[in-house]
Design a protein around this motif. Structure first.
Motif, PDB file in Angstrom:
ATOM      1  N   THR A 287     -24.723 -64.869  28.715  1.00  0.00           N
ATOM      2  CA  THR A 287     -24.620 -63.579  29.389  1.00  0.00           C
ATOM      3  C   THR A 287     -24.349 -63.804  30.868  1.00  0.00           C
ATOM      4  O   THR A 287     -25.250 -64.208  31.609  1.00  0.00           O
ATOM      5  CB  THR A 287     -25.916 -62.763  29.233  1.00  0.00           C
ATOM      6  N   PRO A 288     -23.142 -63.599  31.343  1.00  0.00           N
ATOM      7  CA  PRO A 288     -22.835 -63.791  32.769  1.00  0.00           C
ATOM      8  C   PRO A 288     -23.682 -62.863  33.633  1.00  0.00           C
ATOM      9  O   PRO A 288     -23.847 -61.683  33.325  1.00  0.00           O
ATOM     10  CB  PRO A 288     -21.351 -63.426  32.861  1.00  0.00           C
ATOM     11  N   SER A 289     -24.217 -63.407  34.724  1.00  0.00           N
ATOM     12  CA  SER A 289     -25.076 -62.615  35.601  1.00  0.00           C
ATOM     13  C   SER A 289     -24.255 -61.731  36.520  1.00  0.00           C
ATOM     14  O   SER A 289     -23.055 -61.931  36.711  1.00  0.00           O
ATOM     15  CB  SER A 289     -25.958 -63.543  36.441  1.00  0.00           C
ATOM     16  N   ALA A 290     -24.937 -60.774  37.118  1.00  0.00           N
ATOM     17  CA  ALA A 290     -24.267 -59.840  38.023  1.00  0.00           C
ATOM     18  C   ALA A 290     -23.922 -60.489  39.354  1.00  0.00           C
ATOM     19  O   ALA A 290     -23.088 -59.972  40.099  1.00  0.00           O
ATOM     20  CB  ALA A 290     -25.157 -58.622  38.255  1.00  0.00           C
ATOM     21  N   ARG A 316     -22.334 -55.846  29.049  1.00  0.00           N
ATOM     22  CA  ARG A 316     -21.411 -54.729  29.269  1.00  0.00           C
ATOM     23  C   ARG A 316     -20.734 -54.790  30.634  1.00  0.00           C
ATOM     24  O   ARG A 316     -19.556 -54.450  30.767  1.00  0.00           O
ATOM     25  CB  ARG A 316     -22.160 -53.405  29.120  1.00  0.00           C
ATOM     26  N   ALA A 317     -21.455 -55.246  31.665  1.00  0.00           N
ATOM     27  CA  ALA A 317     -20.858 -55.331  33.005  1.00  0.00           C
ATOM     28  C   ALA A 317     -19.705 -56.326  33.023  1.00  0.00           C
ATOM     29  O   ALA A 317     -18.685 -56.108  33.683  1.00  0.00           O
ATOM     30  CB  ALA A 317     -21.917 -55.733  34.025  1.00  0.00           C
ATOM     31  N   ILE A 319     -17.818 -57.113  30.426  1.00  0.00           N
ATOM     32  CA  ILE A 319     -16.709 -56.512  29.676  1.00  0.00           C
ATOM     33  C   ILE A 319     -15.990 -55.473  30.530  1.00  0.00           C
ATOM     34  O   ILE A 319     -14.756 -55.366  30.501  1.00  0.00           O
ATOM     35  CB  ILE A 319     -17.233 -55.881  28.370  1.00  0.00           C
ATOM     36  N   ARG A 320     -16.754 -54.740  31.326  1.00  0.00           N
ATOM     37  CA  ARG A 320     -16.136 -53.745  32.217  1.00  0.00           C
ATOM     38  C   ARG A 320     -15.245 -54.408  33.259  1.00  0.00           C
ATOM     39  O   ARG A 320     -14.291 -53.804  33.749  1.00  0.00           O
ATOM     40  CB  ARG A 320     -17.216 -52.914  32.905  1.00  0.00           C
ATOM     41  N   LEU A 321     -15.567 -55.673  33.595  1.00  0.00           N
ATOM     42  CA  LEU A 321     -14.765 -56.400  34.581  1.00  0.00           C
ATOM     43  C   LEU A 321     -13.310 -56.462  34.149  1.00  0.00           C
ATOM     44  O   LEU A 321     -12.400 -56.275  34.963  1.00  0.00           O
ATOM     45  CB  LEU A 321     -15.326 -57.814  34.763  1.00  0.00           C
ATOM     46  N   GLU A 322     -13.069 -56.723  32.879  1.00  0.00           N
ATOM     47  CA  GLU A 322     -11.699 -56.785  32.377  1.00  0.00           C
ATOM     48  C   GLU A 322     -11.040 -55.414  32.422  1.00  0.00           C
ATOM     49  O   GLU A 322      -9.879 -55.282  32.820  1.00  0.00           O
ATOM     50  CB  GLU A 322     -11.693 -57.328  30.946  1.00  0.00           C
ATOM     51  N   LYS A 323     -11.767 -54.391  32.054  1.00  0.00           N
ATOM     52  CA  LYS A 323     -11.194 -53.044  32.050  1.00  0.00           C
ATOM     53  C   LYS A 323     -10.847 -52.575  33.458  1.00  0.00           C
ATOM     54  O   LYS A 323      -9.813 -51.949  33.683  1.00  0.00           O
ATOM     55  CB  LYS A 323     -12.180 -52.073  31.401  1.00  0.00           C
ATOM     56  N   LEU A 354     -21.635 -50.599  22.933  1.00  0.00           N
ATOM     57  CA  LEU A 354     -22.986 -50.057  22.860  1.00  0.00           C
ATOM     58  C   LEU A 354     -23.029 -48.802  23.720  1.00  0.00           C
ATOM     59  O   LEU A 354     -22.453 -48.770  24.813  1.00  0.00           O
ATOM     60  CB  LEU A 354     -24.023 -51.068  23.361  1.00  0.00           C
ATOM     61  N   THR A 355     -23.702 -47.793  23.243  1.00  0.00           N
ATOM     62  CA  THR A 355     -23.771 -46.543  24.003  1.00  0.00           C
ATOM     63  C   THR A 355     -24.692 -46.695  25.204  1.00  0.00           C
ATOM     64  O   THR A 355     -25.561 -47.570  25.242  1.00  0.00           O
ATOM     65  CB  THR A 355     -24.297 -45.406  23.113  1.00  0.00           C
ATOM     66  N   GLU A 356     -24.494 -45.828  26.187  1.00  0.00           N
ATOM     67  CA  GLU A 356     -25.355 -45.836  27.370  1.00  0.00           C
ATOM     68  C   GLU A 356     -26.801 -45.562  26.989  1.00  0.00           C
ATOM     69  O   GLU A 356     -27.733 -46.126  27.569  1.00  0.00           O
ATOM     70  CB  GLU A 356     -24.860 -44.783  28.366  1.00  0.00           C
ATOM     71  N   LEU A 357     -26.980 -44.729  26.004  1.00  0.00           N
ATOM     72  CA  LEU A 357     -28.333 -44.377  25.576  1.00  0.00           C
ATOM     73  C   LEU A 357     -29.082 -45.585  25.026  1.00  0.00           C
ATOM     74  O   LEU A 357     -30.260 -45.789  25.317  1.00  0.00           O
ATOM     75  CB  LEU A 357     -28.268 -43.275  24.517  1.00  0.00           C
ATOM     76  N   SER A 358     -28.392 -46.425  24.254  1.00  0.00           N
ATOM     77  CA  SER A 358     -29.062 -47.570  23.633  1.00  0.00           C
ATOM     78  C   SER A 358     -29.383 -48.674  24.628  1.00  0.00           C
ATOM     79  O   SER A 358     -30.231 -49.525  24.358  1.00  0.00           O
ATOM     80  CB  SER A 358     -28.191 -48.133  22.505  1.00  0.00           C
ATOM     81  N   CYS A 359     -28.733 -48.661  25.801  1.00  0.00           N
ATOM     82  CA  CYS A 359     -28.944 -49.727  26.777  1.00  0.00           C
ATOM     83  C   CYS A 359     -29.767 -49.287  27.986  1.00  0.00           C
ATOM     84  O   CYS A 359     -30.203 -50.128  28.771  1.00  0.00           O
ATOM     85  CB  CYS A 359     -27.600 -50.259  27.269  1.00  0.00           C
ATOM     86  N   ASN A 360     -29.958 -47.982  28.159  1.00  0.00           N
ATOM     87  CA  ASN A 360     -30.707 -47.468  29.305  1.00  0.00           C
ATOM     88  C   ASN A 360     -32.105 -47.086  28.848  1.00  0.00           C
ATOM     89  O   ASN A 360     -32.305 -46.046  28.213  1.00  0.00           O
ATOM     90  CB  ASN A 360     -29.979 -46.263  29.906  1.00  0.00           C
ATOM     91  N   THR A 361     -33.073 -47.918  29.168  1.00  0.00           N
ATOM     92  CA  THR A 361     -34.444 -47.701  28.698  1.00  0.00           C
ATOM     93  C   THR A 361     -35.018 -46.391  29.211  1.00  0.00           C
ATOM     94  O   THR A 361     -35.666 -45.633  28.468  1.00  0.00           O
ATOM     95  CB  THR A 361     -35.344 -48.870  29.147  1.00  0.00           C
ATOM     96  N   THR A 362     -34.770 -46.118  30.487  1.00  0.00           N
ATOM     97  CA  THR A 362     -35.297 -44.881  31.071  1.00  0.00           C
ATOM     98  C   THR A 362     -34.712 -43.660  30.384  1.00  0.00           C
ATOM     99  O   THR A 362     -35.433 -42.715  30.020  1.00  0.00           O
ATOM    100  CB  THR A 362     -34.985 -44.834  32.577  1.00  0.00           C
TER     101      THR A 362
END
Length: 382
Positions: A287-290, A316-317, A319-323, A354-362
């Protein structure tokens, strides 16, 4: 028998500037005479492949003995029209032959380019005077750390290729270059190089801009022994587990190859402010770090495929890098696959969602709470 020498008139008629010999198998005395003949001709580029020396010191004629003696005591300062000599795949079958004779002759050649490839050569002498060499290729030999130590006569040398030899100390390699004021490119790949950062110091040529240290035995301590003005650095296929924080800044470094090492995360770029291309393929990055995404914004090309990616929310971050970059990840999407969890193994990162809901604990807790309140309200109403 002696090799018949052509007349001076014949030599003047030769117009060839490029000459190639292939599969030469002769007595060493005849070969040397041929060498002398070629140097007196207009040939500028001479290539000799599959060269075999034969003979026995015990069977030397008086002429051959005197020839060898003069060859040893009075080195010929090769010159004339010759600019480049390439000798490949050399086999020495001359018994009790003093190879220092050859080393001295080669080292004193007044030419720009010299290649001696696959010759089982264990050493080469430092030229006695300022050399005209600009390109030296001694690949696939048996050279060691003692090569060109304290040699101050290779000041015009720009490219030095020493791959597939027996070098062990990166520190000694650095000191070898310290007097090479014009050196731009050094290839030390496929040796046995190591570096003990605690005990060894390094001193590289200030001019060195392109360094190949691939396929060695280097660890992260290598970052304590690098040329300060390096622009292109190849460290693939070593044993590097991380890029240490706090290392000296390499302000000019533009390309860094760390493929096929032991990295578990993408390196940050705080020490490489000019980095434009990074290769970290074939490591152990899950998992590449931020930190990379924040500190390496100037990197325009990233090769990060063939890593065992763990397809989870943290990815996900990346993967977003490529987009967002539109082509920053080289080899996308074929080289980027999920390795973990097992049920996603072989899935391209491009197809992983993965949906935002499944990854955002809050958000997940708030949603669950709201649903609970709604359910309670419905039950109370009923």
């Amino acid at each position: 028998k002696d090799f018949p020498s052509p007349s001076l008139e014949f030599l003047k008629k030769i117009k060839t500037t490029a000459l190639t010999f292939d599969t030469v198998d002769l007595q060493w005395g005849i070969i040397f005479q041929i060498f002398l003949l070629i140097w007196d001709s207009p040939v500028e580029n001479w290539t000799v492949k599959n060269l075999t020396f034969r003979g026995s010191v015990g069977k030397l004629t008086e002429y051959e003995y005197l020839f060898l003696l003069s060859f040893q005591e009075q080195p010929v300062h090769w010159g004339g029209s010759m600019k480049a000599l390439t000798v490949e795949h050399v086999r020495n079958k001359v018994y009790y032959f003093d190879q220092a004779i050859l080393y001295r002759q080669f080292s004193e050649m007044n030419i720009e380019n010299l290649t001696i490839y696959d010759a089982y050569m264990p050493h080469m002498l430092c030229p006695n005077r300022t050399s005209s060499f600009q390109y030296l290729n001694f690949s696939h030999n048996a050279l060691t750390d003692e090569l060109f130590q304290n040699c101050v006569t290779l000041t015009d040398l720009k490219s030095l290729i020493l791959q597939r030899n027996k070098f062990k100390s990166l520190s000694k390699v650095s000191f070898m270059t310290s007097h090479m004021k014009s050196l731009k490119y050094l290839d030390m790949s496929s040796n046995l190089l190591q570096h003990d950062g605690a005990e060894e110091h390094c001193q590289w040529a200030d001019s060195l801009a392109d360094l190949d240290l691939s396929f060695n035995q280097l660890t992260e301590s290598v970052f304590e022994c690098l040329p300060v003005n390096i622009k292109i650095l190849d460290l693939q296929n070593n044993q590097i587990a991380s890029v240490p924080k706090g290392i000296a800044e390499l302000k000019s470094l533009r390309e860094l190859n760390l493929a096929s090492n032991r990295l578990t995360d993408l390196p940050g770029c705080s020490a490489f402010p000019a980095l434009a291309a990074l290769n970290i393929e074939g490591n152990s990055i899950l998992t590449p770090s931020a930190d990379f995404l924040q500190s390496c914004q100037r990197v325009g090309e990233l090769q990060a495929g063939r890593n065992p990616f763990k397809c989870s929310c943290e990815l996900r971050a990346f993967i977003r890098l490529e987009k967002q970059s539109g082509g920053k990840l080289s080899g996308w999407p074929e080289a980027y696959m999920c390795q973990y969890p097992e049920d996603l193994r072989g899935t391209q990162l491009k197809a992983f969602h993965l949906t935002e809901l499944s990854c955002n604990t809050t958000l997940l807790l708030v949603t669950a709470l709201l649903l609970t309140l709604v359910l309670v309200a419905v039950v109370a109403f009923l």
